[in-house]
Design an enzyme around this catalytic site. Structure first.
Site, mmCIF file in Angstrom:
data_model
loop_
_atom_site.group_PDB
_atom_site.id
_atom_site.type_symbol
_atom_site.label_atom_id
_atom_site.label_comp_id
_atom_site.label_asym_id
_atom_site.label_seq_id
_atom_site.Cartn_x
_atom_site.Cartn_y
_atom_site.Cartn_z
ATOM 1 N N SER A 128 0.845 -1.203 0.000
ATOM 2 C CA SER A 128 0.000 0.000 0.000
ATOM 3 C C SER A 128 0.874 1.244 0.000
ATOM 4 C CB SER A 128 -0.899 -0.003 1.242
ATOM 5 O OG SER A 128 -1.534 1.248 1.430
ATOM 6 N N TYR A 145 -3.850 0.083 9.720
ATOM 7 C CA TYR A 145 -3.668 -0.331 8.334
ATOM 8 C C TYR A 145 -2.234 -0.089 7.880
ATOM 9 C CZ TYR A 145 -4.583 -0.518 3.272
ATOM 10 O OH TYR A 145 -4.561 -0.831 1.938
#
Length: 246
Positions: free
Chosen positions: A127, A140
């Site tokens: 990510s 996250y």
């Protein structure tokens, strides 16, 4: 990603908890001329994953590719409009398990079969949150940073122990509008949110990505063209990760 691989001639298994959703995707692939089947398992349940792996091995004889796509944010873990100290620790743990353990456990199960065959390719999903600090998503970000480290560690270990036929890489998508993040990136009438405007301003290409723009790098990493590529994390982000903003 599943459809993109199937279009290249890969026999694809859609693995998930919900048979109806997996079956619908498999039927779409078959309707387009691809070969797809369904495996039912929770990515956090080792016993279910081992049963799914054994089913695939009985049907196909081997497993060449594992693409770990389980992940996403957990609403309770976000700190967009509150202090990070107000985020419940169990929510932090939930998002960590989904995004880190949800790739680690399937890799330990399916890559074991690859190791036995001396050949296989694992693709993880990283990510932008590992490259740039994105507000509101501490759990996250920590989980995806763990994915990068896990990718590199497994790449080294599998190649040294089981030979150069075992490769582990990751793709780090930039910003794509999906079901998971639509409410964060778009208003109910389809306009950009303030967060979206900041993302676009930070992206040299000036737009969000299209899902099909992930397929090229995926096909490359799964192919023999990448036979000497392992331990990499490749951004597909329109330049977001390299732009300073000035």
């Amino acid at each position: 990603m599943a459809a993109g691989l199937a279009a290249s001639g890969v026999r694809v298994a859609i693995l998930g908890r919900r048979r109806d959703a997996a079956q619908a995707q498999a039927e779409e692939i078959r309707a387009s001329g691809g070969d797809a089947t369904v495996l039912i398992a929770d990515v956090l349940d080792e016993a279910q994953l081992r049963a799914a792996r054994d089913e695939a091995l009985r049907e196909w004889g081997r497993i060449d590719i594992l693409v770990n796509t389980a992940g996403g944010n957990v609403a309770r873990s976000r700190s967009d409009n509150r202090s990070v100290f107000e985020v419940p620790l169990d929510a932090f743990e939930e998002v960590l398990r989904l995004n880190l353990h949800g790739s680690v456990v399937p890799t330990m199960v399916f890559a074991e079969a690859m190791a036995g065959a001396g050949r296989g390719c694992v693709i993880n999903i990283s990510s932008m949150a590992t490259i740039r600090q994105l507000s509101g998503v501490l759990g996250y970000s920590v989980a995806k940073t763990g994915i990068d480290s896990f990718t590199r560690w497994m790449a080294v270990d599998l190649a040294r122990r089981f030979g150069d036929g075992l490769r582990v890489n990751a793709i780090a998508p930039g910003f794509f509008v999906t079901k998971q993040n639509r409410d964060v990136l778009l208003t109910p009438d389809g306009e950009f949110t303030e967060r979206s405007k900041r993302i676009i301003a930070q992206t040299p290409m000036g737009r969000f990505g299209r899902p099909d723009e992930l397929i090229g790098v995926l096909r490359f990493l799964c192919s023999d063209s990448a036979s000497f590529v392992t331990g990499t994390v490749i951004p597909v982000d329109g330049g977001f990760s390299i732009y300073s903003g000035v």
